[in-house]
Design a protein around this motif. Structure first.
Motif, PDB file in Angstrom:
ATOM      1  N   ALA A  13      27.920  51.734 -45.826  1.00  0.00           N
ATOM      2  CA  ALA A  13      26.611  52.406 -45.870  1.00  0.00           C
ATOM      3  C   ALA A  13      26.825  53.885 -45.585  1.00  0.00           C
ATOM      4  CB  ALA A  13      25.661  51.798 -44.840  1.00  0.00           C
ATOM      5  N   ASP A  14      25.854  54.706 -45.981  1.00  0.00           N
ATOM      6  CA  ASP A  14      25.856  56.115 -45.584  1.00  0.00           C
ATOM      7  C   ASP A  14      25.271  56.194 -44.182  1.00  0.00           C
ATOM      8  OD1 ASP A  14      26.984  57.348 -47.829  1.00  0.00           O
ATOM      9  OD2 ASP A  14      25.076  57.289 -48.904  1.00  0.00           O
ATOM     10  N   ILE A  15      26.028  56.776 -43.247  1.00  0.00           N
ATOM     11  CA  ILE A  15      25.628  56.774 -41.839  1.00  0.00           C
ATOM     12  C   ILE A  15      25.606  58.193 -41.294  1.00  0.00           C
ATOM     13  CG2 ILE A  15      26.209  55.968 -39.513  1.00  0.00           C
ATOM     14  CD1 ILE A  15      27.508  53.524 -40.778  1.00  0.00           C
ATOM     15  N   VAL A  16      24.519  58.514 -40.566  1.00  0.00           N
ATOM     16  CA  VAL A  16      24.381  59.788 -39.861  1.00  0.00           C
ATOM     17  C   VAL A  16      24.253  59.474 -38.375  1.00  0.00           C
ATOM     18  CG1 VAL A  16      22.949  61.836 -39.495  1.00  0.00           C
ATOM     19  CG2 VAL A  16      23.252  60.916 -41.812  1.00  0.00           C
ATOM     20  N   VAL A  17      25.109  60.064 -37.559  1.00  0.00           N
ATOM     21  CA  VAL A  17      25.067  59.873 -36.108  1.00  0.00           C
ATOM     22  C   VAL A  17      24.702  61.203 -35.449  1.00  0.00           C
ATOM     23  CG1 VAL A  17      26.405  59.332 -34.037  1.00  0.00           C
ATOM     24  CG2 VAL A  17      26.736  57.989 -36.124  1.00  0.00           C
ATOM     25  N   LEU A  18      23.627  61.191 -34.657  1.00  0.00           N
ATOM     26  CA  LEU A  18      23.174  62.370 -33.917  1.00  0.00           C
ATOM     27  C   LEU A  18      23.288  62.035 -32.429  1.00  0.00           C
ATOM     28  CD1 LEU A  18      19.911  63.021 -35.987  1.00  0.00           C
ATOM     29  CD2 LEU A  18      22.147  64.113 -36.318  1.00  0.00           C
ATOM     30  N   ASP A  19      24.452  62.312 -31.848  1.00  0.00           N
ATOM     31  CA  ASP A  19      24.706  61.934 -30.455  1.00  0.00           C
ATOM     32  C   ASP A  19      25.095  63.166 -29.647  1.00  0.00           C
ATOM     33  OD1 ASP A  19      25.000  60.395 -28.204  1.00  0.00           O
ATOM     34  OD2 ASP A  19      26.748  59.269 -28.909  1.00  0.00           O
ATOM     35  N   HIS A  20      24.867  63.107 -28.333  1.00  0.00           N
ATOM     36  CA  HIS A  20      25.217  64.252 -27.482  1.00  0.00           C
ATOM     37  C   HIS A  20      26.058  63.835 -26.288  1.00  0.00           C
ATOM     38  CE1 HIS A  20      22.006  63.680 -24.207  1.00  0.00           C
ATOM     39  NE2 HIS A  20      21.762  62.722 -25.071  1.00  0.00           N
ATOM     40  N   HIS A  21      26.553  62.589 -26.289  1.00  0.00           N
ATOM     41  CA  HIS A  21      27.375  62.114 -25.188  1.00  0.00           C
ATOM     42  C   HIS A  21      28.842  62.453 -25.436  1.00  0.00           C
ATOM     43  CE1 HIS A  21      23.696  59.624 -24.982  1.00  0.00           C
ATOM     44  NE2 HIS A  21      23.866  59.796 -23.687  1.00  0.00           N
ATOM     45  N   LEU A  22      29.611  62.505 -24.349  1.00  0.00           N
ATOM     46  CA  LEU A  22      31.020  62.827 -24.455  1.00  0.00           C
ATOM     47  C   LEU A  22      31.789  61.705 -25.144  1.00  0.00           C
ATOM     48  CD1 LEU A  22      31.759  64.382 -20.955  1.00  0.00           C
ATOM     49  CD2 LEU A  22      32.113  65.521 -23.154  1.00  0.00           C
ATOM     50  N   GLY A  23      32.800  62.083 -25.901  1.00  0.00           N
ATOM     51  CA  GLY A  23      33.646  61.097 -26.559  1.00  0.00           C
ATOM     52  C   GLY A  23      34.445  61.758 -27.660  1.00  0.00           C
ATOM     53  N   GLU A  82      36.667  49.997 -18.181  1.00  0.00           N
ATOM     54  CA  GLU A  82      37.732  49.445 -19.009  1.00  0.00           C
ATOM     55  C   GLU A  82      38.772  48.712 -18.164  1.00  0.00           C
ATOM     56  OE1 GLU A  82      39.113  52.854 -21.117  1.00  0.00           O
ATOM     57  OE2 GLU A  82      37.474  52.809 -22.602  1.00  0.00           O
ATOM     58  N   THR A  83      39.007  49.193 -16.952  1.00  0.00           N
ATOM     59  CA  THR A  83      39.978  48.562 -16.057  1.00  0.00           C
ATOM     60  C   THR A  83      39.601  47.124 -15.737  1.00  0.00           C
ATOM     61  OG1 THR A  83      40.590  50.685 -15.060  1.00  0.00           O
ATOM     62  CG2 THR A  83      41.099  48.706 -13.785  1.00  0.00           C
ATOM     63  N   VAL A  84      38.282  46.845 -15.656  1.00  0.00           N
ATOM     64  CA  VAL A  84      37.831  45.488 -15.309  1.00  0.00           C
ATOM     65  C   VAL A  84      37.341  44.722 -16.542  1.00  0.00           C
ATOM     66  CG1 VAL A  84      37.272  46.143 -12.943  1.00  0.00           C
ATOM     67  CG2 VAL A  84      35.491  46.298 -14.704  1.00  0.00           C
ATOM     68  N   GLY A  85      37.765  45.167 -17.716  1.00  0.00           N
ATOM     69  CA  GLY A  85      37.458  44.425 -18.936  1.00  0.00           C
ATOM     70  C   GLY A  85      36.148  44.757 -19.598  1.00  0.00           C
ATOM     71  N   GLY A  86      35.509  45.861 -19.192  1.00  0.00           N
ATOM     72  CA  GLY A  86      34.245  46.277 -19.797  1.00  0.00           C
ATOM     73  C   GLY A  86      34.370  47.637 -20.443  1.00  0.00           C
ATOM     74  N   GLY A  87      33.383  48.469 -20.243  1.00  0.00           N
ATOM     75  CA  GLY A  87      33.407  49.807 -20.814  1.00  0.00           C
ATOM     76  C   GLY A  87      32.452  50.716 -20.076  1.00  0.00           C
ATOM     77  N   GLY A  88      32.337  51.938 -20.541  1.00  0.00           N
ATOM     78  CA  GLY A  88      31.439  52.887 -19.886  1.00  0.00           C
ATOM     79  C   GLY A  88      31.503  54.237 -20.545  1.00  0.00           C
ATOM     80  N   GLY A  89      30.678  55.152 -20.076  1.00  0.00           N
ATOM     81  CA  GLY A  89      30.666  56.509 -20.599  1.00  0.00           C
ATOM     82  C   GLY A  89      29.296  57.142 -20.452  1.00  0.00           C
ATOM     83  N   GLY A  90      29.165  58.350 -20.954  1.00  0.00           N
ATOM     84  CA  GLY A  90      27.901  59.074 -20.851  1.00  0.00           C
ATOM     85  C   GLY A  90      28.137  60.544 -20.661  1.00  0.00           C
ATOM     86  N   HIS A  91      27.544  61.111 -19.624  1.00  0.00           N
ATOM     87  CA  HIS A  91      27.709  62.522 -19.280  1.00  0.00           C
ATOM     88  C   HIS A  91      28.453  62.651 -17.960  1.00  0.00           C
ATOM     89  CE1 HIS A  91      25.012  63.605 -22.499  1.00  0.00           C
ATOM     90  NE2 HIS A  91      24.059  62.848 -21.996  1.00  0.00           N
ATOM     91  N   ARG A  92      28.975  63.831 -17.689  1.00  0.00           N
ATOM     92  CA  ARG A  92      29.665  64.056 -16.418  1.00  0.00           C
ATOM     93  C   ARG A  92      28.740  63.825 -15.232  1.00  0.00           C
ATOM     94  NH1 ARG A  92      31.123  69.655 -15.994  1.00  0.00           N
ATOM     95  NH2 ARG A  92      29.527  70.026 -17.569  1.00  0.00           N
ATOM     96  N   ILE A  93      27.459  64.146 -15.391  1.00  0.00           N
ATOM     97  CA  ILE A  93      26.524  64.064 -14.277  1.00  0.00           C
ATOM     98  C   ILE A  93      25.741  62.755 -14.247  1.00  0.00           C
ATOM     99  CG2 ILE A  93      24.475  65.065 -15.415  1.00  0.00           C
ATOM    100  CD1 ILE A  93      24.168  66.841 -12.875  1.00  0.00           C
ATOM    101  N   ALA A  94      25.685  62.054 -15.359  1.00  0.00           N
ATOM    102  CA  ALA A  94      24.936  60.794 -15.449  1.00  0.00           C
ATOM    103  C   ALA A  94      25.639  59.888 -16.441  1.00  0.00           C
ATOM    104  CB  ALA A  94      23.498  61.052 -15.889  1.00  0.00           C
TER     105      ALA A  94
END
Length: 441
Positions: A93-103, A401-413
């Motif tokens: 599909a044609d996909i547009v992603v508008l994100d502002h989180h770190l990665g 990730e260390t405990v088999g999951g995941g995570g992320g976001g912003h430095r402050i939240a």
């Protein structure tokens, strides 16, 4: 503020969407995500395109399957997506992603637009609704009025306190065109004083928030009629009440930085301030009624009335949850503090309030919510902690990730997720990571 590369990326994304008659929009269910979805929906309506909106609590393996199996030839994803770019590239599909989180992401087959990719801090200078507004204007220059909805998202993501980057550009152009203006800030919440102070968590005032007798006593001390609204007050009354609230908060241990923060400038849009709309949209999304929020933003008066009522009920629950955590206290570790919100499910917003209004300012605050054998974690810190070297996004991702999951976001939240049996291990790992970050700084 807007580099040629960013403008070119927006133009290319807009051109791709123009080729399709129908679009499926996915977005986050908070104020920023819903604002972004409203903006994109409105732009598609004006272009006479068919569209469908799905709001998600988070982008996980399970929710990603909704995107993967939606069957749309054109997909737009707002306020999320960076963590699944590799998987998104595999969708036909044609996909547009508008994100502002770190990665880290450099996709070839996805239109990926993130402030961080263009030298702008996505934590402070651009959010999902900011990007949605830029996209809408790139799609059709007549969409500038949608900047008003963008400011609900900007305020909802707490990026209005010192606007910069994309947000600054949107305000400059929006003000020039008459769509948004600034108003003096105040530590006093807007609206009828009895209800606004009773339901207030920003600021959260001990023995006033959630306490009708405490609100009455505060207004009596200020010599203000309890039936007054913020708009009814004289400047002298505002100064007196502000001073009393500030005194209570300072005694409570709130920092001067937080006091200045909560009293920052307000952004006015048609008939209201952006903060009020943000609160309504956030309440709708977090109450599982995101469609009501979308309808409110699209101008449906029945949805707006329902959204206002939902907001009052949601804020009442939030005050009760904050008071419960405040009374119980936060569990302390060497470098973090935490609370368990499994009974209420309120983690992110309560976490924010705890961090700002009664937590140890030298430790990030972590909130847990456990359901069906899984744990969802929200974390918050302060600019002061960032200066000490804390990066919650990196810490949550690594610990998750260390405990088999995941995570992320912003430095402050930031947030994380994993199996319930790993809670204690996660806490230990996260505490060590934060300690290492501070030591390295």
């Amino acid at each position: 503020m807007l580099t040629p590369k960013l403008l070119s990326s927006l133009s290319s994304a807009a051109e791709t969407v123009r080729r399709h008659d129908n679009v499926h929009i996915f977005s986050h269910h908070d104020a920023d995500g819903i604002s972004a979805a409203i903006i994109l929906s409105k732009a598609m309506m004006r272009a006479r395109k068919g569209f469908e909106v799905t709001l998600l609590g988070a982008l996980t393996d399970d929710s990603f399957k909704e995107i993967q199996n939606c069957g749309a030839e054109c997909i737009m994803i707002a306020d999320m997506g960076v963590s699944y770019i590799t998987e998104l590239e595999k969708i036909d599909a044609d996909i547009v992603v508008l994100d502002h989180h770190l990665g880290e992401a450099s996709p070839e087959n996805v239109h990926y637009i993130n402030p961080h990719s263009f030298g702008i801090d996505g934590m402070t200078g651009g959010c999902g609704s900011s990007l949605a507004a830029l996209f809408a204007v790139a799609y059709d220059n007549n969409n500038w009025d949608l900047v008003q909805i963008a400011f609900a998202g900007i305020v909802g993501d707490k990026q209005h306190r010192n606007i910069s980057g994309i947000n600054e550009y949107l305000f400059a152009e929006g003000e020039k065109k008459g769509y948004v203006t600034k108003a003096d800030g105040s530590i006093i919440p807007p609206g009828p004083l009895m209800s606004s102070l009773f339901l207030s968590v920003d600021p959260y005032i001990r023995n006033v928030s959630g306490n009708a007798e405490g609100v009455t006593a505060l207004l009596n001390d200020a010599g203000i009629d309890p039936v007054s609204s913020f708009s009814d007050m004289t400047d002298a009354e505002k100064r007196k009440l502000s001073s009393l609230i500030a005194s209570k908060l300072l005694i409570q241990g709130v920092t001067r930085e937080t006091l200045e923060d909560v009293a920052c400038v307000r952004y006015m849009i048609t008939d209201t301030d952006a903060g009020t709309l943000a609160s309504i949209l956030d309440a709708c999304g977090r109450s599982g009624k995101g469609g009501v929020g979308i309808g409110s933003g699209l101008g449906d008066m029945k949805c707006m009335a329902e959204g206002i009522a939902m907001n009052d009920a949601f804020r009442k629950r939030m005050v009760e949850d904050v008071i419960a955590v405040d009374k119980k206290g936060l569990e302390q570790m060497d470098h973090i503090q935490y609370f368990d919100a499994s009974d209420t499910g309120s983690t992110g917003m309560v976490c924010e309030v705890a961090m700002r209004y009664f937590g140890d300012q030298d430790k990030p605050t972590i909130g847990f919510g456990m359901t069906d054998g899984n744990v969802k974690v929200s974390g918050r810190c302060t600019m002061r902690l960032l200066d000490k070297g804390v990066d919650l996004s990196a810490a949550m991702r690594k610990a998750g990730e260390t405990v088999g999951g995941g995570g992320g976001g912003h430095r402050i939240a930031s947030g994380a997720w994993f199996g319930a049996e790993k809670k204690e291990e996660f806490l230990t790992v996260l505490d060590n990571i934060i300690g290492e970050q501070i030591s390295a700084k």
